[in-house]
Structure formats: structure tokens, C-alpha cells
Enzyme design. Structure first.
Site, PDB file in Angstrom:
ATOM      1  N   GLU A 159      -7.655   7.667 -46.951  1.00 23.51           N
ATOM      2  CA  GLU A 159      -7.586   6.472 -46.097  1.00 23.51           C
ATOM      3  C   GLU A 159      -7.469   5.191 -46.909  1.00 23.51           C
ATOM      4  OE1 GLU A 159     -10.541   7.123 -42.563  1.00 23.51           O
ATOM      5  OE2 GLU A 159     -11.321   8.159 -44.340  1.00 23.51           O
ATOM      6  N   HIS A 205       0.823  -1.207   0.000  1.00 24.60           N
ATOM      7  CA  HIS A 205       0.000   0.000   0.000  1.00 24.60           C
ATOM      8  C   HIS A 205       0.854   1.252   0.000  1.00 24.60           C
ATOM      9  CE1 HIS A 205      -4.096  -1.815   1.318  1.00 24.60           C
ATOM     10  NE2 HIS A 205      -3.999  -1.687   0.021  1.00 24.60           N
ATOM     11  N   CYS A 238      -4.054  13.375 -39.922  1.00 27.98           N
ATOM     12  CA  CYS A 238      -4.878  13.408 -38.716  1.00 27.98           C
ATOM     13  C   CYS A 238      -4.941  12.049 -38.038  1.00 27.98           C
ATOM     14  CB  CYS A 238      -6.285  13.912 -39.022  1.00 27.98           C
ATOM     15  SG  CYS A 238      -7.172  12.915 -40.243  1.00 27.98           S
ATOM     16  N   ASP A 293      -6.497   3.868 -41.013  1.00 23.90           N
ATOM     17  CA  ASP A 293      -7.124   3.067 -42.064  1.00 23.90           C
ATOM     18  C   ASP A 293      -6.207   2.901 -43.264  1.00 23.90           C
ATOM     19  OD1 ASP A 293      -9.587   2.037 -41.231  1.00 23.90           O
ATOM     20  OD2 ASP A 293     -10.557   3.985 -41.420  1.00 23.90           O
TER      21      ASP A 293
END
Length: 825
Positions: free
Chosen positions: A686, A452, A757, A710
Site C-alpha cells: 500500500e 408516483h 485486493c 492507499d
């Protein structure tokens, strides 16, 4: 139930399940939810709940709330293949946990290196009973931030299969990793397809085959025997279908266990340094302070049974109230630890054992130690490192109650400024008492990385080493030492050269961070003055606001599909306009590129009739969807045209493969504007077709923006939702880079700018190559804006061009990354 709030169980980037590169999650086969790409190493409870299952490999956990919501949290993708290496579970099935309580600690670096992805889905598996009313995506979240809100659906009566035909079959499960999340989703999907009630059982009560959480709760491993049973009109067919799926229909490689990372060899630890185990990474230089903790002396004999019993009862009540009060004011791991201590203090077995010792004439303090110490010692001796570390909590509680009974104030330690604190061991309450503003680091002789104290130190960003051993005793108080918790060593007497190197590293890191944020608002230019637009990808006005605060010069991709998903009807023009206007207002005059609706494939919408496809990635998605449903396209264009000031918005068409698709969108836009070209219309590149035909597209488009995720998928013919191949996807593959270069060349022929992008824009290794290929706009994750701006600022464009040419000549993505790392030095 009005609503149920769920809070982020991890810190990191929150995103839609659509962005998870695994069809099981992206297609909601296990249910809907959100995902977080983590930056931390501890999974905490997203709400108060009961633990249903913890997978033996530690990579997944299921919880059930008091309201009946069932949650699956799956740390990373394909992490079951790690076979538990790098995971430390902190709870077990049946535990009741509170919001913020640590559940699992994991080695994030190892997951990033060896698993397919670290992104962690949080899924509501019984979506038939709950609706997700709100979810936080497209933004950085801290552990404990609101991430989802659920509302209960109306209950529907379930069919009863009593008195119908029945069938059973027992099989041996051949799956190398047993029934984990992906097989559970497949089994549930098959079971739902029959007019029958189907169950699975393993050495106990059966569970519904349609419940992924129930299937996970069976903890079915390789070669386990399970019994499939069904009742109903199609019982026999259902049993055979489920059996055949498990026996032959789920293909998983029996991948060997990844090698355990070896500890640093002696040559990796500087001469004279002491090696330890990293509990919380970081580099610190400071002055040694020491805290030696000894047992408090307690009298064996009491002052009378009645007096000791009264003192014990009063001390327990006072300490319980103190712990409860502190827990209410705390958050995160600290609150969870305080709650755990309060729970232990109410343990009847411990309290009754102590009272029995008091009845035998012992003092309350002696009785409490006699009750709790053997329990802690048994945990330490049990051989389970996790349970041994939990013994610290019992020792801590022992000390706190004894101090209260003895009237001793267990005072904290006064630290020098920038202290490196050394201790044989440290209890959670003692850590909480430290002045963290004066603490630079922790070095502990004993303990482990899941104690902990380690959890608390990591939560507060305190560099911490544990298990340093007896060599730590010889380190002089007041000496100046180096603690490199990331590398795993403490240097007690560093040479002037070693000290100077560490000081330079600390200073450089601090300077880089401070400079990046201080200059984040400046215009983005390379070292030789070339203008590069640095935008951010956003999904909401909140994302845009965060991006602007980080220095973004605009929004290079607004994901409008987030407004269209998770609902029964499409948003009307007014709702869309309000949403886009809010983003424009948040950008405060900066440009906004709005991507037209990009759904279909792995992002379905229930109100659009898109039939199931054998290969959705090659089917009806992107621009093909809006052209097939022209009212959707027209409404969205009307909404964009209603935003003010109109000149701030640009429109981007997704998944373009040919000029004809762009011209169809252009015709609708021209009709709505009367032919005025007040709004720029661009395309997302893409597909390889769009990249190779970029010059043709640029004759009609105002700009080109490359979606590298993509583009990589389609170029390498690897479905990013297919676990068998997705791990090999890398946008720095030379073939992908050549298509990016071809896109830039084609756009330049028509005097059109090209941006990126996709995720490559946020990759520091990729940015110099992208700019060297001629990209002039980058749209990155909002949190990455300062870092990428700083990188561009130090980049010479002519050197980047030479670097890009060398990258195009590399044989594969691994070679490109090696080259990129050399360039970055």
C-alpha cells in the site's frame, strides 16, 4: 426503548464510514453510522420519523424519530456544489413520514460524473444518546433491508448555564454553499470545546451550535446573517472562536454550478422516433396497448341529504380500510403511496368541503369531485413540477372514491404478452392494477420523472418514458415498437435494421447476465488458459456466503477491523476465533486471507491510546499499531491459528513499508507455532516503499497483495479524505500502474504471486491492465464476481500485455481510461 431498527434508504453496497473518502464522515465528526454506495436513484425513509430539514439543494435530509434519534442522510460527497441540479425532493420540513416512503429522487449518473463520490453516509448525529448495536456493512443491500439497530444510552443531566457571563455577535456568512454538513460538523466541534452553551440563530429561535442537525435546520445560505450567542464561563471566547471559524476558518471553493446535461440533440434520436423524458431506464421491444382514462360521469343532484351523507361516510370508511389493508401488505414505494392516499382521505378540510356540498343538495360523488379537484388543479397551476405531479395522487383518490360511490368497478386492462402500454396519463392505483408480468414498458404523454407512477415503475424495473406529448396519440394499437427509455425515445415504426439492432442489444444484455451467473462457479481462466484466482473482499460470514453464491473462489481480504471497532474493549481470542471460523465455514473449503488489524488513522479504536495526529494517514496505523500494542497482535494470531482447518487460512500484514516490520510479525508467529510454517504470511503493498522494495519483501513474504486505494493515495500525495484533492485520485494513473508492475516484477524474482485486493480489481476497465502487468489474483466486491469472471474469460493474455504496455506510456489517468475504453470495445 429496547431497540430502534433502521432500514436501508437506498439500494447498493453497504460499507463502514471508514470507507467514505471524506474526513467529516470517516472521522465521525457528525456522528457514527454506515454508508451506502447507491445503485438506485430514490432515497426512502429508513424508519417512521419527522422531517427536520431538507436542504434547499436537495442533497441532504435530516430526520428525528419518535424515540429521539436524529439522522442525517447525505447523498454523495460535495454534492452541495451541484446547487440542487439533479435532485428532486419529495417531502418538506415538518412532514411525518413512514418507513419506505420516498424522500428524494436524484440523478445518480450526474452525481457519479460531477460529484466527488456517490457514496451516501447515514449518520446518527446524537450518538451521545444512542449506541449502534448492529450495522450491516460489506454487503449488497436492497432498499428496506435492515441496516442499523440503535439502543438508547442512559440519560445524563446537562449543565445549566443560567446566571453566567454572556456574549453575542452577528456576522454575515461568507461560505459559498452556506452552512451544510461539513461546516456544521466543524462548528459543532469547536463549540463543544468551550465551557459555555453556544447557539446560532437566523431570523428565529436559536439552535444549539453543538447540534449539526440543528445547524442544518437553520438553512443558512451564502451571505445570510446569523447571530452567535453563548452563556457560560468561556462565553466570549466561544462566540469569537465560532465566528472566526465561519468567517475565516472554513475554506470552500465557490465552484461554478456544473452545466445542466443537455437533452439529446435531434441527431441522437433515430429518425421517426418520439423523444421523451426518462422515468425508469431500460430497453424494451413490444406490442402497443393503450389505456385511455376518462372522468367518470357523476350526477350533480343528490337523492336527499341524509342518504348522500350516509353513502359518503360509508364509502370513505370502506376505501380507507382497503387502502390501509393494501398498505400493510405492500412495501417500498407502493406502501408509501398507499399510506399517502389513506392520509389524504382523512383530511378534515377535504371531507368538510365535500359534506358542505352535500348539504347544499349535491350528490356525494359530485361533492367529492368539487372538493378535491380544485386542490389538484391548484397544485398543477402553481409552477412547481414536484407539486404538479402530486396532483396525480389527488386525481387518483378522486376517481377511487367516486367509483365506489357510483358502484363502478374500475377494472384494470388486459395486456398482451410483452406489452408497451401507452397512456395520456396513468394513476398510481391503475399502475398497481396492471399485470406486470405481461408489461414490457410504459410510454406516457404527460407526467414527469418524479410522479408516483414513475417511482413505482422504477421500483419494479419497468422501462418508462414520460412527457412524450401528443405525438403518442398516432401510435397504432397492436404495432411493434421499440422503447429505449435510457436513451429517451420511442420508435413507433422502426425499420427492420433498427428493430434488428434493438433485438440484438436486448438479447446480448440478457445473455451476458445469464451467462455470467450461469458460469460464475467455473474456475477462472483467461481465453488462452491462464489461471487467475478470483476471490472476494469480505467483512463477515454473511459476505462470504454471498460471495460463494456469486462464484468467488475464496476470500482475498477479510477486514478484521470490523470486529474491533465500535466497542469499548478489544475482542478476546475466543470471540475472534469464532468470527474467523464462521467465515471459514461459509467459504466451505475455499481459501481465506485474513488481514491483521488495520486501524489507526481514519479508523480509531477508543481502547487503544492513539493520540491525535496532524496527518493520520502518515501516522500510527496498520502494522504500526499492532507492533505498538503487541498483546493485540499476539491475540489475533492465536485466534487465527485456532481456526480449523488451519491450512485454509493465510495471514496478510497491512501497511508494510519495510522488511523489518514484516520480520517482527514473523517472529511472533514463529514463537506461537514453534517455528512451523503451516500458515502463509503475506503483505499488503500500500506504500510506494513496499512496491519499489517488493523483491526484498518477497524474500520473507509468501505472497503480495496490492491495496490500490492507499497505494494511489500515497503515490499521488493526495489525501483521499481531503475534499480539495480527493476527486483527482485515480488508480489508473500511470505512476500507480508502474508501481503495480514493479511489485509483480519484484515478487516474481522470488517466485511469489501478486494479487490486487483494492478497488481497481472490481473496475472492468482496469482488469485487463492488471492481468497484463502480471497480476494473477483479484479480490473484488462480492457482487462483482460474476461480471469480472466473465471479463477474464474473454480476455487474451498476450493482448492484455500489449494493452498494459500502452497504458504505462500514457501521460495521465484520463488517457489510460480512454485507452481502456477502446480496448473494451
Amino acid at each position: 426503548m429496547a431497540s430502534l431498527s433502521l432500514y436501508a434508504p437506498l439500494e447498493g453496497w453497504a460499507c463502514s464510514l471508514d470507507e467514505v473518502p471524506d474526513a467529516v464522515f470517516a472521522e465521525r465528526m457528525l456522528g457514527d453510522g454506515v454508508a451506502i454506495d447507491p445503485t438506485g436513484d430514490t432515497l426512502i425513509a429508513p424508519c417512521d420519523a419527522r422531517i427536520v430539514t431538507v436542504q434547499p439543494t436537495g442533497h441532504a435530509i435530516t430526520l428525528r424519530t419518535a424515540e429521539g434519534a436524529e439522522l442525517l442522510i447525505h447523498i454523495g460527497l460535495d454534492t452541495v456544489a451541484l446547487k440542487g441540479e439533479g435532485f428532486e425532493t419529495l417531502v418538506v420540513a415538518g412532514d411525518t413520514v413512514t418507513r419506505g416512503q420516498p424522500l428524494i429522487r436524484f440523478d445518480l449518473d450526474r452525481i457519479v460524473r460531477e460529484a466527488r463520490a456517490a457514496v451516501t453516509p447515514i449518520v446518527v448525529t446524537n450518538g451521545d444518546r444512542f449506541t449502534i448495536a448492529h450495522r450491516a456493512t460489506g454487503a449488497i443491500v436492497a432498499s428496506g433491508d435492515p441496516v442499523m439497530t440503535l439502543t438508547a444510552r442512559e440519560a445524563h443531566a446537562q449543565p445549566v448555564a443560567g446566571g453566567c457571563p454572556a456574549a453575542t455577535r452577528t456576522i454575515v456568512v461568507p461560505l459559498p454553499h452556506g452552512i451544510h454538513a461539513r461546516p456544521a460538523a466543524r462548528i459543532a466541534e469547536v463549540a463543544r470545546g468551550f465551557d459555555a452553551v453556544v447557539t446560532l440563530a437566523k431570523d428565529g429561535a436559536p439552535v444549539a451550535a453543538t447540534s449539526p442537525v440543528g445547524l442544518l435546520s437553520l438553512i443558512v445560505a451564502h451571505n445570510d446573517r446569523v447571530t452567535i450567542a453563548a452563556t457560560g464561563a468561556q462565553a466570549e471566547a466561544a462566540v469569537e472562536a465560532v465566528a472566526e471559524l465561519i468567517l475565516h476558518g472554513i475554506k470552500e471553493d465557490a465552484a461554478p454550478t456544473p452545466p445542466r446535461p443537455t437533452p439529446p440533440a435531434p441527431r441522437d434520436v433515430p429518425a421517426g422516433a418520439i423523444a421523451g423524458v426518462t422515468a425508469a431506464p431500460g430497453l424494451a421491444i413490444g406490442t402497443v396497448a393503450r389505456w385511455d382514462v376518462h372522468d367518470l360521469d357523476v350526477p350533480p343532484e343528490g337523492c336527499g341529504i341524509a342518504a348522500e351523507e350516509a353513502a359518503f361516510t360509508q364509502a370513505c370508511a370502506a376505501l380507507s380500510a382497503e387502502l390501509t389493508g393494501k398498505a400493510a401488505a405492500a412495501s417500498g414505494p407502493m406502501r408509501a403511496i398507499l399510506d399517502a392516499h389513506a392520509a389524504m382521505l382523512s383530511d378534515d378540510a377535504l371531507l368538510n368541503t365535500a359534506r358542505a356540498a352535500i348539504a347544499d343538495g349535491h350528490s356525494a360523488a359530485y361533492a367529492w369531485r368539487a372538493a378535491i379537484r380544485p386542490q389538484a388543479d391548484a397544485l398543477r397551476a402553481g409552477g412547481d413540477p414536484r407539486l404538479a405531479e402530486r396532483a396525480d395522487d389527488m386525481r387518483d383518490l378522486e376517481r377511487q372514491l367516486i367509483a365506489r360511490l357510483m358502484g363502478i368497478e374500475d377494472a384494470g386492462l388486459t395486456l398482451p404478452e410483452g406489452a408497451i402500454l401507452l397512456a395520456e396519463d396513468l394513476l398510481p392505483s391503475q399502475f398497481m392494477a396492471l399485470d406486470l408480468d405481461r408489461l414490457a414498458g410504459l410510454a406516457i404523454m404527460r407526467g414527469g420523472p418524479t410522479s408516483h407512477v414513475s417511482i413505482l415503475a422504477a421500483a419494479r424495473g419497468v422501462p418508462t418514458l414520460v412527457a412524450l406529448g401528443d405525438a403518442l396519440r398516432a401510435v397504432a394499437i397492436g404495432s411493434r415498437v421499440i422503447l429505449d427509455a435510457g436513451a429517451g425515445w420511442l420508435h413507433p415504426v422502426p425499420s427492420p435494421e433498427t428493430l434488428a439492432d434493438a433485438e440484438a442489444r436486448v438479447s446480448a444484455a440478457a445473455t451476458r447476465r445469464a451467462e455470467a451467473f450461469a458460469r460464475a462457479g467455473e474456475e477462472c481462466r483467461t481465453a488462452d488458459g491462464a489461471r487467475i484466482e478470483l476471490f472476494a473482499n469480505c467483512g463477515s460470514a454473511a459476505d462470504a456466503d454471498y460471495a460463494v453464491r456469486n462464484g468467488a473462489e475464496g476470500c482475498g481480504l477479510l477486514r478484521t477491523e470490523l470486529l474491533f471497532l465500535d466497542r469499548d474493549t478489544a475482542p478476546d481470542v475466543a470471540e475472534q476465533t469464532a468470527d474467523y471460523q464462521a467465515v471459514v465455514d461459509a467459504l466451505d473449503g475455499r481459501p481465506l486471507i485474513i488481514r491483521l488489524l488495520d486501524i489507526g488513522g481514519d479508523k480509531p479504536a477508543p481502547y487503544l491510546p492513539i493520540e491525535g495526529e496532524e496527518n493520520p494517514a502518515l501516522g500510527l496505523r496498520g502494522v504500526r499499531v499492532v507492533l505498538a500494542h503487541p498483546h493485540i497482535l499476539e491475540d489475533q494470531l492465536k485466534a487465527i491459528l485456532a481456526v480449523r482447518p488451519l491450512g485454509r487460512c493465510r495471514i496478510m500484514v497491512p501497511m508494510i513499508a519495510g522488511v523489518d516490520e514484516l520480520l517482527k510479525v514473523r517472529a511472533v508467529l514463529d514463537r506461537l507455532t514453534g517455528g512451523a510454517r503451516d500458515v502463509e504470511l503475506g503483505v499488503m503493498v500500500e506504500t510506494p516503499a513496499a512496491a519499489i522494495g517488493a523483491d526484498l519483501l518477497a524474500a520473507e513474504a509468501d505472497f503480495l497483495s496490492i491495496g490500490t486505494n492507499d497505494l494511489t493515495q500515497y503515490t499521488l500525495a493526495m489525501d483521499r479524505g481531503n475534499a480539495a484533492v480527493a476527486g483527482a485520485l485515480d488508480g489508473l494513473h500511470p505512476a500507480v500502474l508502474r508501481l503495480i508492475g514493479e511489485t509483480v516484477r519484484g515478487g516474481a524474482l522470488r517466485h511469489r504471486w501478486t494479487g490486487v485486493c483494492g478497488s481497481l480489481a472490481s473496475d472492468p476497465l482496469a482488469v485487463p491492465i492488471l492481468l497484463g502487468l502480471g497480476v494473477t489474483e483479484l479480490s473484488v466486491a462480492p457482487a462483482a464476481v460474476p461480471e469480472i469472471k466473465a471479463l477474464v474469460r474473454d480476455l487474451d493474455l498476450s493482448a492484455a500485455r500489449d494493452h498494459a504496455r500502452a497504458a504505462l506510456a500514457c501521460p495521465d489517468a484520463a488517457a489510460v481510461r480512454r485507452l481502456a475504453r477502446e480496448f473494451a470495445r
